[in-house]
Scaffold this motif. Sequence first.
Motif, mmCIF file in Angstrom:
data_model
loop_
_atom_site.group_PDB
_atom_site.id
_atom_site.type_symbol
_atom_site.label_atom_id
_atom_site.label_comp_id
_atom_site.label_asym_id
_atom_site.label_seq_id
_atom_site.Cartn_x
_atom_site.Cartn_y
_atom_site.Cartn_z
ATOM 1 N N GLY A 23 0.786 -1.235 0.000
ATOM 2 C CA GLY A 23 0.000 0.000 0.000
ATOM 3 C C GLY A 23 0.809 1.270 0.000
ATOM 4 N N ALA A 24 2.129 1.162 -0.004
ATOM 5 C CA ALA A 24 3.051 2.292 -0.168
ATOM 6 C C ALA A 24 2.821 3.403 0.848
ATOM 7 N N GLY A 25 2.581 3.007 2.089
ATOM 8 C CA GLY A 25 2.490 3.981 3.166
ATOM 9 C C GLY A 25 1.144 4.657 3.319
ATOM 10 N N LEU A 26 0.171 4.302 2.492
ATOM 11 C CA LEU A 26 -1.107 5.017 2.531
ATOM 12 C C LEU A 26 -2.245 4.197 3.140
ATOM 13 N N CYS A 27 -1.998 2.955 3.507
ATOM 14 C CA CYS A 27 -3.058 2.141 4.111
ATOM 15 C C CYS A 27 -3.466 2.705 5.476
ATOM 16 N N ASP A 28 -4.729 2.532 5.800
ATOM 17 C CA ASP A 28 -5.209 2.796 7.157
ATOM 18 C C ASP A 28 -4.902 1.538 7.964
ATOM 19 N N GLU A 29 -3.939 1.629 8.881
ATOM 20 C CA GLU A 29 -3.478 0.431 9.574
ATOM 21 C C GLU A 29 -4.589 -0.228 10.383
ATOM 22 N N ALA A 30 -5.494 0.570 10.925
ATOM 23 C CA ALA A 30 -6.614 0.000 11.684
ATOM 24 C C ALA A 30 -7.516 -0.822 10.761
ATOM 25 N N HIS A 39 -6.468 -0.835 1.012
ATOM 26 C CA HIS A 39 -5.531 -0.991 -0.099
ATOM 27 C C HIS A 39 -4.480 0.110 -0.181
ATOM 28 N N GLY A 40 -4.747 1.260 0.404
ATOM 29 C CA GLY A 40 -3.785 2.347 0.310
ATOM 30 C C GLY A 40 -3.538 2.747 -1.123
ATOM 31 N N ALA A 41 -2.263 2.869 -1.493
ATOM 32 C CA ALA A 41 -1.903 3.308 -2.840
ATOM 33 C C ALA A 41 -1.743 2.150 -3.810
ATOM 34 N N ASN A 42 -1.940 0.913 -3.335
ATOM 35 C CA ASN A 42 -1.803 -0.250 -4.217
ATOM 36 C C ASN A 42 -2.346 -1.484 -3.505
ATOM 37 N N ARG A 43 -3.314 -2.135 -4.117
ATOM 38 C CA ARG A 43 -3.919 -3.327 -3.504
ATOM 39 C C ARG A 43 -2.970 -4.519 -3.560
ATOM 40 N N CYS A 63 -8.427 13.710 -8.558
ATOM 41 C CA CYS A 63 -7.570 13.096 -7.541
ATOM 42 C C CYS A 63 -6.117 13.045 -8.007
ATOM 43 N N ALA A 64 -5.921 12.685 -9.272
ATOM 44 C CA ALA A 64 -4.558 12.592 -9.809
ATOM 45 C C ALA A 64 -3.876 13.957 -9.824
ATOM 46 N N GLN A 65 -4.623 15.002 -10.162
ATOM 47 C CA GLN A 65 -4.047 16.349 -10.183
ATOM 48 C C GLN A 65 -3.688 16.831 -8.775
ATOM 49 N N ALA A 66 -4.427 16.354 -7.792
ATOM 50 C CA ALA A 66 -4.188 16.805 -6.420
ATOM 51 C C ALA A 66 -2.969 16.146 -5.784
ATOM 52 N N ARG A 67 -2.479 15.039 -6.351
ATOM 53 C CA ARG A 67 -1.347 14.322 -5.748
ATOM 54 C C ARG A 67 -0.041 14.743 -6.421
ATOM 55 N N HIS A 68 0.775 15.485 -5.709
ATOM 56 C CA HIS A 68 2.031 15.998 -6.255
ATOM 57 C C HIS A 68 3.208 15.142 -5.799
ATOM 58 N N GLU A 69 3.133 13.872 -6.123
ATOM 59 C CA GLU A 69 4.183 12.913 -5.814
ATOM 60 C C GLU A 69 3.932 11.668 -6.653
ATOM 61 N N SER A 70 4.855 10.734 -6.615
ATOM 62 C CA SER A 70 4.639 9.411 -7.189
ATOM 63 C C SER A 70 4.591 8.419 -6.035
ATOM 64 N N ARG A 71 3.452 7.783 -5.889
ATOM 65 C CA ARG A 71 3.259 6.835 -4.786
ATOM 66 C C ARG A 71 2.399 5.679 -5.282
ATOM 67 N N GLY A 72 2.851 4.457 -5.033
ATOM 68 C CA GLY A 72 2.061 3.295 -5.397
ATOM 69 C C GLY A 72 1.697 3.285 -6.871
ATOM 70 N N PRO A 79 8.232 12.954 -9.540
ATOM 71 C CA PRO A 79 8.745 11.580 -9.407
ATOM 72 C C PRO A 79 9.081 11.177 -7.979
ATOM 73 N N GLU A 80 9.215 12.145 -7.065
ATOM 74 C CA GLU A 80 9.629 11.828 -5.701
ATOM 75 C C GLU A 80 8.435 11.450 -4.818
ATOM 76 N N LEU A 81 8.761 10.834 -3.694
ATOM 77 C CA LEU A 81 7.765 10.467 -2.688
ATOM 78 C C LEU A 81 7.760 11.533 -1.598
ATOM 79 N N LEU A 82 6.593 12.069 -1.280
ATOM 80 C CA LEU A 82 6.513 13.054 -0.209
ATOM 81 C C LEU A 82 6.742 12.382 1.136
ATOM 82 N N PRO A 83 7.281 13.103 2.123
ATOM 83 C CA PRO A 83 7.586 12.484 3.420
ATOM 84 C C PRO A 83 6.351 12.040 4.190
ATOM 85 N N GLU A 84 5.207 12.671 3.939
ATOM 86 C CA GLU A 84 3.987 12.305 4.655
ATOM 87 C C GLU A 84 2.950 11.778 3.667
#
Length: 521
Positions: free
Chosen positions: A69-76, A371-375, A490-499, A507-512
């Motif tokens: 999920g590349a850091g975006l999953c809801d762990e709960a 699934h976060g950023a990738n199932r 949604c794609a325009q709002a994400r200024h990073e590459s994740r999942g 191309p970079e991954l944001l820290p949060e």
Amino acid sequence: MQDYDVLIIGSGLAACTLALSLPEHLRILMITKKTFGDSSSAMAQGGIAAAFSNEDSFADHIRDTLVAGAGLCDEAAVRYVVEHGPDAIKWLIWQGVPFDRENNGYHLTREGGHSQRRIFHVADATGAGVQETLMARLRAAPNVEFKERHIAIDLITGRKLGLDDKRVYGAYVLDADADQVETIAAGHTVLATGGAGKVFLYTSNPDTATGDGVAMAWRAGCRVANLEFVQFHPTCLYHPQAKSFLITEAMRGEGAVLRLPDGTRFMPEHDERAELAPRDIVARAIDFEMKKRGLDCVYLDITHQPAKFIVGHFPNIYARCKELGIDITREWIPVAPAAHYTCGGVLVDENSRTDLENLYAIGETTCTGLHGANRLASNSLLECLVYGRAAAADIVRGTPAEAPVLPDWDESRVTDADEQIVITHNWHELRSFMWDYVGIVRTNKRLERAVHRIRLLRQEIHEYYSNFRVSNDLIELRNLVETAGLMVRCAQARHESRGLHASRDYPELLPEARNTVLEPE
């Protein structure tokens, strides 16, 4: 006006699980656009992931899901689904699902991103095996009514009725055979409409995957999230006569490797996990090699395995490829990526509740946080089971919406369409530019072009919808363009590459890691 306790829009695994988990005193109506065999669930090959064996653990399954999920999953949410996994499998076994057995237990396979063998399967047609079993149970249920060739047009909300509440009272539904719109009231309404793969020109999804649940929920006033994350399955069979036929990831789990036409194996150069890397990595690697070399496809090779093993483990893939003149025991399988799974969708809580009272959403049409950023492979059917059962429990606990007399569908100001070419042309145009501009790799310029074309299409479709009687194709096109617009926003709002979201401009991954949540106007 027809009145039911529960209206379920959809007929896949999530819908069937919900219906079978509700008590028999509730009157349930299930509607589906085509027949009850037409769903992504029924087409699923791989299986259902659950930490069941002694070698496996909840912690391992949770970790694998979080990594994919590349850091975006809801762990709960991940923990909730994983810990309910074994009970969901036991429930299916109790229903009679014939999972493959080995020695004194079940044969568990492994797929990309999984550290253990934990995939329960019915040969290479798990979805069909599960769906057929559950549908047989449902057809014997005295409280469940089925309506095929019925497509929901829109939800009936308190706002539309002029009431001061945020509640759903049912839906307007087109009976395609009778060519008339029915008014269906329900104490609880459930969206189980599946994904939106048909937004793209090439997809493994059935023709029914047109984003209906996302579009209807959005128009009704629900939030949606993370629709930029569309999973492209790496290995769809590349053949002019093989529409939407998937080559299961389990084949790579059993040792199949990807090759270029000259036989060169390329995945080890892209990731140390090679063919067992998560799907986003494998799909991007194939896309890179195809574009770099001007290829139409690459090849999947499992010929090192004994023929008996291949036919025994993948009988449906073997049979379909043989029909097309490919003997997978001796020949490589031509494959290419295709849109496969929508990771985002309607925001729901742990009980499958949406932002509107008495409206639930389950399955691929939702964003649960799992699934976060990738199932992770084979987590989707598990999600259908866990959240389908959770929704049933919450419906039993909840208070149904007491519907006022709902107004009939108003057709007084529309006429029959004089021609269908507008729908056909717009449908093809939408899917083509979404594939070109919002596909596996994106750029700001491509997304801007998509926005411009969606705006024009939306105007044309709205004019058509306002002046002519609704049809199945028009309803689906209206939903497709709505969902496509949300995906691009949604794609325009994400200024990073994740999942699954790969941007050349970012191309970079944001820290949060943050979810992309869209609020309805």
